[in-house]
Write a protein that holds these residues in place. Structure first.
Motif, short mmCIF file in Angstrom:
data_model
loop_
_atom_site.label_atom_id
_atom_site.label_comp_id
_atom_site.label_asym_id
_atom_site.label_seq_id
_atom_site.Cartn_x
_atom_site.Cartn_y
_atom_site.Cartn_z
N HIS A 61 32.84 8.64 5.68
CA HIS A 61 33.07 8.26 4.29
C HIS A 61 32.17 9.03 3.32
CE1 HIS A 61 29.43 5.87 4.91
NE2 HIS A 61 29.35 5.78 3.59
N THR B 255 39.13 7.37 -3.23
CA THR B 255 39.98 6.42 -2.53
C THR B 255 39.81 6.54 -1.03
OG1 THR B 255 41.62 6.42 -4.30
CG2 THR B 255 42.37 5.70 -2.14
N ARG B 256 39.75 7.78 -0.53
CA ARG B 256 39.55 7.98 0.91
C ARG B 256 38.17 7.49 1.34
NH1 ARG B 256 41.34 7.27 5.63
NH2 ARG B 256 40.81 8.88 7.19
N GLU C 11 38.26 3.75 1.65
CA GLU C 11 38.98 3.33 2.86
C GLU C 11 38.10 3.41 4.09
OE1 GLU C 11 43.42 4.89 1.42
OE2 GLU C 11 42.23 6.04 2.88
N SER D 280 31.29 0.15 -0.87
CA SER D 280 32.67 0.19 -1.36
C SER D 280 32.74 -0.19 -2.83
CB SER D 280 33.55 -0.74 -0.52
OG SER D 280 33.62 -0.33 0.82
#
Length: 410
Positions: free
Chosen positions: A363, A387-388, A391, A399
């Motif tokens: 991430h 966005t990735r 996720e 997050s």
């Protein structure tokens, strides 16, 4: 004596330890009933001994260690639990070991014992994290950037090798310590990292039980091996990182990146101790290892009054040195972050883009790329990268921070 009766006889300060001990033993042995029985026996022993002998300095660690021993004894008595007996044999030896200098802490002894040089380094570190550190297979797999199934197989093979080779799990002698210390340092570093930023969802963003235990054990290791530069380097790294803990999570539960932290709330005593250790290693004149270089990078960050005051040329130079010692894509990614501050986001992005293949599931790669694209005004690409990253991020506080940054894009 039933578990509730045992708990009622302990002081209120130790009531919460019951659930923690049971959870720790359940993770280790995979048997809730065994865990509860062993915990009950440990608490009963505490009721008998503590009034006469005094409460130990670390009651939680005492209870966990005693419960582990009770569980191992119970497994050995129950012949039908052969598969669990094999796991117990890996961390228990029938022969009473002589005390080893100042190595009188049960947890540190066990870490040294499990870091057997007959196993490959990654295998011994992973196995020790599982058996001693109490980390779950998903947590360990994330630390090694591998799939959970692959890590589970790695742990199984390590246990099988121990059984097949009849590797004795005994406390090493003083002469054995140098061959095992690198594995011990890797274990302590990864335990600290998991506490510094937990990788699982729906958990506290920072687990002080893990960071505190890692620092405690590294301090003991420093006392045991005062001339080992990497031990000093790891302790300095932990202290300088932990010094920023109070500024790392906002009241709303959002992770606060370094450039947004209130540096006035950093723990100056830990910063001073960490800087002192770094200076001692510099004065020693020996070639530094990876932990010493990482500690030096953190010393530069914690010396700056503001993000703008950071000596980024020195940070980049230190990352160059670290990359020579450990040429990994993660080091290259961290170097690119510093390079962006020194030479601009476009130069850094040229370094980051080729890392996409090895770090596609990491991430932080997507978060760094998103930030660079944002600074270059490439909003739509930055949004997709954020966005990735969201996720893939397991930590809810991280997050939340990434989601906020994505929402600020115009």
């Amino acid at each position: 004596m039933s578990p509730p009766d045992v708990r009622d006889e302990l002081t209120r300060a130790h009531h919460d330890e019951w659930a923690r001990v049971v959870a720790s033993l359940t993770r280790r042995f995979g048997d809730l009933g065994l865990a509860e029985d062993a915990a009950a026996e440990a608490f009963a022993t505490a009721v008998e001994r503590w009034p006469a002998e005094g409460t130990p300095p670390n009651p939680g660690a005492w209870l966990t260690t005693t419960a582990n021993r009770k569980a191992i004894d119970r497994i050995r008595r129950e012949s039908k639990r052969d598969h669990k007996h094999q796991e117990a044999a890996m961390v228990h030896d029938d022969h009473e070991a002589e005390p080893l200098g100042v190595l009188d802490d049960d947890r540190l002894r066990l870490v040294f014992t499990c870091c057997h040089p007959a196993l490959a380094m990654e295998a011994r570190v992973a196995l020790t994290l599982r058996m001693v550190g109490g980390l779950t297979v998903p947590e360990i797999s994330r630390a090694f950037f591998v799939q959970e199934s692959a890590m589970a197989r790695r742990l199984t093979r390590a246990k099988a090798k121990i059984a097949a080779a009849r590797i004795p799990y005994r406390v090493p002698t003083a002469e054995d310590l140098p061959t095992r210390v690198s594995g011990v340092l890797a274990v302590l570093f990864l335990v600290f990292n998991e506490g510094y930023l937990t990788s699982g969802a729906d958990t506290d963003p920072i687990r002080q039980d893990l960071t505190g235990e890692a620092i405690r054990l590294t301090r003991m290791l420093r006392d045991l091996l005062p001339e080992d530069g990497e031990v000093a380097g790891l302790l300095a790294l932990m202290l300088l990182t932990d010094a920023r803990r109070s500024a790392r999570v906002s009241p709303g539960g959002e992770l606060v990146p370094l450039d947004e932290q209130d540096r006035s709330v950093w723990d100056r005593a830990l910063v001073a101790e960490g800087h002192r250790l770094v200076r001692e290693r510099l004065d020693a004149g020996a070639a530094p290892g990876r932990y010493q270089v990482m500690a030096a990078i953190n010393a530069v960050h914690t010396s700056a009054r503001t993000m703008r005051d950071t000596d980024w040329s020195q940070v980049v130079a230190l990352y160059d040195q670290l990359h020579d010692l450990e040429p990994s894509p993660v080091v290259a990614l961290n170097r690119a972050v510093a390079l962006a501050e020194l030479d601009g986001p476009q130069v850094a992005l040229a370094v980051v883009e080729p890392l996409g293949e090895p770090l596609s599931g990491y991430h932080a790669y997507h978060a760094v790329r998103a930030d660079l694209l944002r600074r270059m005004g490439r909003g739509e690409e930055a949004r997709a990268a954020y966005t990735r990253a969201i996720e893939l991020a397991g930590n809810t506080a991280e997050s939340a921070s990434l989601t906020r940054r994505r929402g600020e894009l115009t």
